[in-house]
Scaffold this motif. Structure first.
Motif, PDB file in Angstrom:
ATOM      1  N   GLY A  49     -10.230  17.098 -34.614  1.00 11.46           N
ATOM      2  CA  GLY A  49      -8.875  16.549 -34.570  1.00 11.46           C
ATOM      3  C   GLY A  49      -8.320  16.387 -33.169  1.00 11.46           C
ATOM      4  N   PHE A  50      -8.885  17.088 -32.198  1.00 12.09           N
ATOM      5  CA  PHE A  50      -8.432  16.939 -30.814  1.00 12.09           C
ATOM      6  C   PHE A  50      -9.588  17.256 -29.883  1.00 12.09           C
ATOM      7  CE2 PHE A  50      -8.074  21.429 -31.483  1.00 12.09           C
ATOM      8  CZ  PHE A  50      -8.265  22.015 -30.247  1.00 12.09           C
ATOM      9  N   ARG A  51      -9.433  16.935 -28.614  1.00  6.91           N
ATOM     10  CA  ARG A  51     -10.473  17.165 -27.613  1.00  6.91           C
ATOM     11  C   ARG A  51     -10.009  18.191 -26.585  1.00  6.91           C
ATOM     12  NH1 ARG A  51     -13.945  12.629 -27.514  1.00  6.91           N
ATOM     13  NH2 ARG A  51     -14.002  11.780 -29.644  1.00  6.91           N
ATOM     14  N   VAL A  52     -10.946  18.654 -25.800  1.00  7.82           N
ATOM     15  CA  VAL A  52     -10.635  19.636 -24.775  1.00  7.82           C
ATOM     16  C   VAL A  52      -9.655  19.070 -23.748  1.00  7.82           C
ATOM     17  CG1 VAL A  52     -12.622  18.977 -23.360  1.00  7.82           C
ATOM     18  CG2 VAL A  52     -11.650  21.267 -23.128  1.00  7.82           C
ATOM     19  N   ASP A  53      -9.609  17.755 -23.604  1.00  2.74           N
ATOM     20  CA  ASP A  53      -8.695  17.126 -22.642  1.00  2.74           C
ATOM     21  C   ASP A  53      -7.230  17.470 -22.933  1.00  2.74           C
ATOM     22  OD1 ASP A  53     -11.115  15.364 -23.411  1.00  2.74           O
ATOM     23  OD2 ASP A  53     -10.672  14.754 -21.354  1.00  2.74           O
ATOM     24  N   ALA A  54      -6.882  17.615 -24.213  1.00  2.28           N
ATOM     25  CA  ALA A  54      -5.507  17.966 -24.569  1.00  2.28           C
ATOM     26  C   ALA A  54      -5.166  19.371 -24.080  1.00  2.28           C
ATOM     27  CB  ALA A  54      -5.315  17.856 -26.074  1.00  2.28           C
ATOM     28  N   LEU A  55      -6.134  20.268 -24.083  1.00  2.00           N
ATOM     29  CA  LEU A  55      -5.909  21.626 -23.572  1.00  2.00           C
ATOM     30  C   LEU A  55      -5.718  21.605 -22.064  1.00  2.00           C
ATOM     31  CD1 LEU A  55      -8.651  23.529 -25.628  1.00  2.00           C
ATOM     32  CD2 LEU A  55      -6.231  23.258 -26.181  1.00  2.00           C
ATOM     33  N   ILE A  95      -0.514  22.168 -29.554  1.00  2.00           N
ATOM     34  CA  ILE A  95      -1.353  21.124 -28.968  1.00  2.00           C
ATOM     35  C   ILE A  95      -1.441  19.915 -29.893  1.00  2.00           C
ATOM     36  CG2 ILE A  95      -3.668  20.584 -28.108  1.00  2.00           C
ATOM     37  CD1 ILE A  95      -2.105  22.557 -26.373  1.00  2.00           C
ATOM     38  N   GLU A  96      -1.349  18.737 -29.322  1.00  2.00           N
ATOM     39  CA  GLU A  96      -1.456  17.492 -30.072  1.00  2.00           C
ATOM     40  C   GLU A  96      -2.776  17.439 -30.838  1.00  2.00           C
ATOM     41  OE1 GLU A  96      -0.486  13.443 -31.197  1.00  2.00           O
ATOM     42  OE2 GLU A  96       0.667  15.168 -30.467  1.00  2.00           O
ATOM     43  N   GLY A  97      -2.691  17.222 -32.148  1.00  2.46           N
ATOM     44  CA  GLY A  97      -3.874  17.124 -32.987  1.00  2.46           C
ATOM     45  C   GLY A  97      -4.322  18.434 -33.599  1.00  2.46           C
ATOM     46  N   MET A  98      -3.702  19.569 -33.191  1.00  6.23           N
ATOM     47  CA  MET A  98      -4.088  20.869 -33.727  1.00  6.23           C
ATOM     48  C   MET A  98      -3.606  21.023 -35.164  1.00  6.23           C
ATOM     49  SD  MET A  98      -5.623  23.777 -33.222  1.00  6.23           S
ATOM     50  CE  MET A  98      -5.858  23.754 -31.439  1.00  6.23           C
ATOM     51  N   THR A  99      -4.463  21.582 -35.999  1.00  6.41           N
ATOM     52  CA  THR A  99      -4.106  21.934 -37.369  1.00  6.41           C
ATOM     53  C   THR A  99      -4.194  23.442 -37.529  1.00  6.41           C
ATOM     54  OG1 THR A  99      -6.388  21.766 -38.182  1.00  6.41           O
ATOM     55  CG2 THR A  99      -5.048  19.742 -38.205  1.00  6.41           C
ATOM     56  N   GLU A 100      -3.597  23.958 -38.600  1.00 10.55           N
ATOM     57  CA  GLU A 100      -3.656  25.392 -38.833  1.00 10.55           C
ATOM     58  C   GLU A 100      -5.096  25.830 -39.082  1.00 10.55           C
ATOM     59  OE1 GLU A 100      -2.134  29.256 -39.092  1.00 10.55           O
ATOM     60  OE2 GLU A 100      -1.288  27.383 -38.313  1.00 10.55           O
ATOM     61  N   GLU A 101      -5.873  24.989 -39.753  1.00 14.45           N
ATOM     62  CA  GLU A 101      -7.270  25.318 -40.019  1.00 14.45           C
ATOM     63  C   GLU A 101      -8.067  25.411 -38.722  1.00 14.45           C
ATOM     64  OE1 GLU A 101     -11.100  23.573 -42.572  1.00 14.45           O
ATOM     65  OE2 GLU A 101      -9.233  22.424 -42.445  1.00 14.45           O
ATOM     66  N   ALA A 102      -7.847  24.453 -37.819  1.00 16.17           N
ATOM     67  CA  ALA A 102      -8.547  24.475 -36.530  1.00 16.17           C
ATOM     68  C   ALA A 102      -8.106  25.672 -35.697  1.00 16.17           C
ATOM     69  CB  ALA A 102      -8.292  23.179 -35.773  1.00 16.17           C
ATOM     70  N   TYR A 103      -6.811  25.992 -35.747  1.00 21.57           N
ATOM     71  CA  TYR A 103      -6.298  27.135 -34.997  1.00 21.57           C
ATOM     72  C   TYR A 103      -6.943  28.430 -35.463  1.00 21.57           C
ATOM     73  CZ  TYR A 103      -3.009  30.778 -33.573  1.00 21.57           C
ATOM     74  OH  TYR A 103      -2.454  31.934 -33.069  1.00 21.57           O
ATOM     75  N   ARG A 104      -7.019  28.618 -36.771  1.00 23.04           N
ATOM     76  CA  ARG A 104      -7.630  29.831 -37.319  1.00 23.04           C
ATOM     77  C   ARG A 104      -9.105  29.916 -36.968  1.00 23.04           C
ATOM     78  NH1 ARG A 104      -3.933  33.641 -38.169  1.00 23.04           N
ATOM     79  NH2 ARG A 104      -2.076  32.726 -39.098  1.00 23.04           N
ATOM     80  N   ALA A 105      -9.771  28.766 -36.910  1.00 23.86           N
ATOM     81  CA  ALA A 105     -11.193  28.762 -36.555  1.00 23.86           C
ATOM     82  C   ALA A 105     -11.401  29.139 -35.094  1.00 23.86           C
ATOM     83  CB  ALA A 105     -11.789  27.382 -36.843  1.00 23.86           C
ATOM     84  N   LEU A 106     -10.514  28.702 -34.221  1.00 28.52           N
ATOM     85  CA  LEU A 106     -10.642  28.983 -32.788  1.00 28.52           C
ATOM     86  C   LEU A 106     -10.244  30.410 -32.420  1.00 28.52           C
ATOM     87  CD1 LEU A 106      -9.241  25.748 -31.094  1.00 28.52           C
ATOM     88  CD2 LEU A 106     -11.480  26.763 -30.672  1.00 28.52           C
ATOM     89  N   LEU A 107      -9.324  30.993 -33.170  1.00 24.62           N
ATOM     90  CA  LEU A 107      -8.678  32.254 -32.794  1.00 24.62           C
ATOM     91  C   LEU A 107      -9.641  33.373 -32.401  1.00 24.62           C
ATOM     92  CD1 LEU A 107      -5.788  33.156 -32.439  1.00 24.62           C
ATOM     93  CD2 LEU A 107      -5.792  33.975 -34.802  1.00 24.62           C
ATOM     94  N   PRO A 108     -10.758  33.616 -33.127  1.00 22.61           N
ATOM     95  CA  PRO A 108     -11.627  34.745 -32.746  1.00 22.61           C
ATOM     96  C   PRO A 108     -12.475  34.491 -31.504  1.00 22.61           C
ATOM     97  CG  PRO A 108     -11.967  34.045 -35.051  1.00 22.61           C
ATOM     98  CD  PRO A 108     -11.238  32.961 -34.367  1.00 22.61           C
ATOM     99  N   HIS A 109     -12.452  33.261 -30.979  1.00 21.52           N
ATOM    100  CA  HIS A 109     -13.401  32.892 -29.928  1.00 21.52           C
ATOM    101  C   HIS A 109     -12.748  32.548 -28.590  1.00 21.52           C
ATOM    102  CE1 HIS A 109     -15.948  32.720 -33.437  1.00 21.52           C
ATOM    103  NE2 HIS A 109     -15.256  31.714 -33.924  1.00 21.52           N
ATOM    104  N   VAL A 110     -11.420  32.527 -28.537  1.00 22.33           N
ATOM    105  CA  VAL A 110     -10.733  32.165 -27.294  1.00 22.33           C
ATOM    106  C   VAL A 110      -9.671  33.207 -26.969  1.00 22.33           C
ATOM    107  CG1 VAL A 110     -11.144  29.691 -27.564  1.00 22.33           C
ATOM    108  CG2 VAL A 110      -9.070  30.704 -28.525  1.00 22.33           C
TER     109      VAL A 110
END
Length: 328
Positions: free
Chosen positions: A141-147, A191-206
Motif C-alpha cells: 500500500g505504500f513505499r519506503v519513500d513515504a517514510l 503515513i500516506e497509504g498505511m493501513t491498520e493491517e500493515a501497521y500491525r505487521a510492521l510493529l514487531p520488526h521496526v
C-alpha cells in the motif's frame, strides 16, 4: 405558620443534603482513584529500576565472561517477572500490589530513524532493508519513500511514491508531515497509504530510536528482519539462520556472515552487531483493584550504565512472555 416554616426549612435542608451526597461520593471516589493511580505509578517506577538492575547485571556477567553479546537466551529476554509488593505498616507483612515486568530488546529491529542522516541525506543501506522488509511482509500500500519524506527536513517528495504536506493536508482532519525523526512507532499510522493491517505487521520488526546508527543485533533479529538484509534472501533461509542461532548465539558479526545461507550474496557487516543498546521495560502494576501500565525506553551505554530515555503510560496488554515469580 411557624410549624409550616420549620417543615419547609427541613425539606429544603434535606434536598440540599441529598444533592450533596452523590457529589461528595464522586469526589471521594476521584480522590481515591487518583491516589491509587499515583501509588501504582510509583510502584511502576520501582519495577523499571528493577529491570535496569537486571540489565546492569547482564552487562557485568558478559564482561566477566569476556563476551559482550546479547541474545534471546539471557535472563532479561527469556521471561517476564512477577514481583509481589508487601506492606508492613500494620506490623504483619501483606501483599498490597503485584508488579509484572518484561524487558524487550529493540536491537533486533530496523530503526526507522536510520533512513535519513542529518535531516536530508538518505541512508541507502537502511532504505534497501526497509524496502525488502515491506516485500517480505507483502505490504504494497505504500513505499519506503513515504517514510523518508516523513523524516527529511524538506517539503519535496523524494520520488513519485513519496508523500509530503500536499498529501496530508487533504486528510480529515488535515495535518502535515513531521519533517523530523520518528518519536514513536505509532506515527506509522499517519503515513500516506498505511493501513491498520500493515501497521500491525510492521510493529514487531521496526523501532523508533532517538538516535541513528544503533545497528541491528543479529542475535535477536526476527526472521523477517534477517530476510530484509538482502533482496535475494528468502524467509525460509532466514528461519534456518534462526534455528542455528538457537543452538548457539553468534559471538561476532563475521560468524553470522559466514553462514552458508549468505554465500555469494556479498552481504556487508554495515549496521550489524551482536549487542543491544536500547530496551523497552514494560511494567503492569495491579494495585487496589486498579491497573497501571508503564512502558519505558531505556538506553544501556558501552560502559553498562542504564538510563531512562522516555516513559509512556498509554500502552496496554504488552506483557507477552511466560512469567516467572521473583522471591521477596
Amino acid at each position: 405558620m411557624a410549624l409550616i416554616m420549620v417543615l419547609l426549612a427541613m425539606a429544603l435542608v434535606t434536598l440540599v443534603a441529598a444533592g450533596m451526597v452523590p457529589k461528595q461520593e464522586l469526589r471521594i471516589f476521584s480522590a481515591g482513584h487518583y491516589l491509587a493511580q499515583q501509588q501504582g505509578y510509583s510502584i511502576a517506577l520501582g519495577a523499571e529500576a528493577f529491570a535496569q538492575r537486571i540489565l546492569v547485571r547482564d552487562y557485568e556477567d558478559d564482561k566477566e565472561d569476556n563476551a559482550l553479546v546479547d541474545n534471546l537466551e539471557e535472563v532479561w529476554a527469556a521471561n517476564s517477572a512477577v514481583l509481589p509488593v508487601e506492606s508492613t505498616n500494620e506490623g504483619t507483612p501483606r501483599v498490597i500490589a503485584v508488579a509484572e515486568v518484561q524487558i524487550d530488546g529493540l536491537g533486533g529491529r530496523i530503526n526507522l530513524n536510520d533512513l535519513v542522516r542529518g535531516g536530508e541525506a538518505v541512508e541507502p543501506v537502511t532504505k534497501e532493508r526497509v524496502a525488502n522488509l515491506l516485500a517480505v511482509l507483502e505490504i504494497t500500500g505504500f513505499r519506503v519513500d513515504a517514510l523518508i519524506d516523513w523524516i527529511d527536513a524538506n517539503d519535496q517528495t523524494v520520488t513519485a511514491y513519496g508523500a509530503e504536506d500536499g498529501a496530508y493536508l487533504l486528510a480529515e482532519p488535515a495535518y502535515r508531515a513531521a519533517n523530523q525523526l520518528f518519536t514513536s512507532v505509532s506515527e506509522l499510522r499517519l503515513i500516506e497509504g498505511m493501513t491498520e493491517e500493515a501497521y500491525r505487521a510492521l510493529l514487531p520488526h521496526v523501532a523508533a530510536l532517538p538516535v541513528s546508527g544503533a545497528g541491528i543485533n543479529v542475535n535477536t533479529a526476527t526472521a523477517e528482519v534477517i530476510a530484509s538484509l538482502h533482496n535475494e534472501l528468502t524467509l525460509a533461509q532466514a528461519e534456518a539462520v534462526i534455528e542455528k542461532r538457537a543452538e548457539e548465539p553468534f559471538e561476532t558479526v563475521q560468524e553470522f556472515l559466514a553462514l552458508p545461507e549468505f554465500a555469494g550474496l556479498g552481504l556487508k557487516a554495515s549496521g550489524l552487531q551482536v549487542r543491544t543498546a536500547f530496551f523497552e521495560v514494560v511494567s503492569r502494576i495491579t494495585y487496589d483493584n486498579r491497573v497501571v501500565n508503564l512502558v519505558s525506553l531505556v538506553y544501556r551505554n558501552p560502559e553498562g550504565e542504564v538510563q531512562t530515555v522516555r516513559r509512556d503510560t498509554g500502552q496496554k496488554n504488552r506483557i507477552t512472555k511466560e512469567p516467572v515469580s521473583v522471591p521477596d
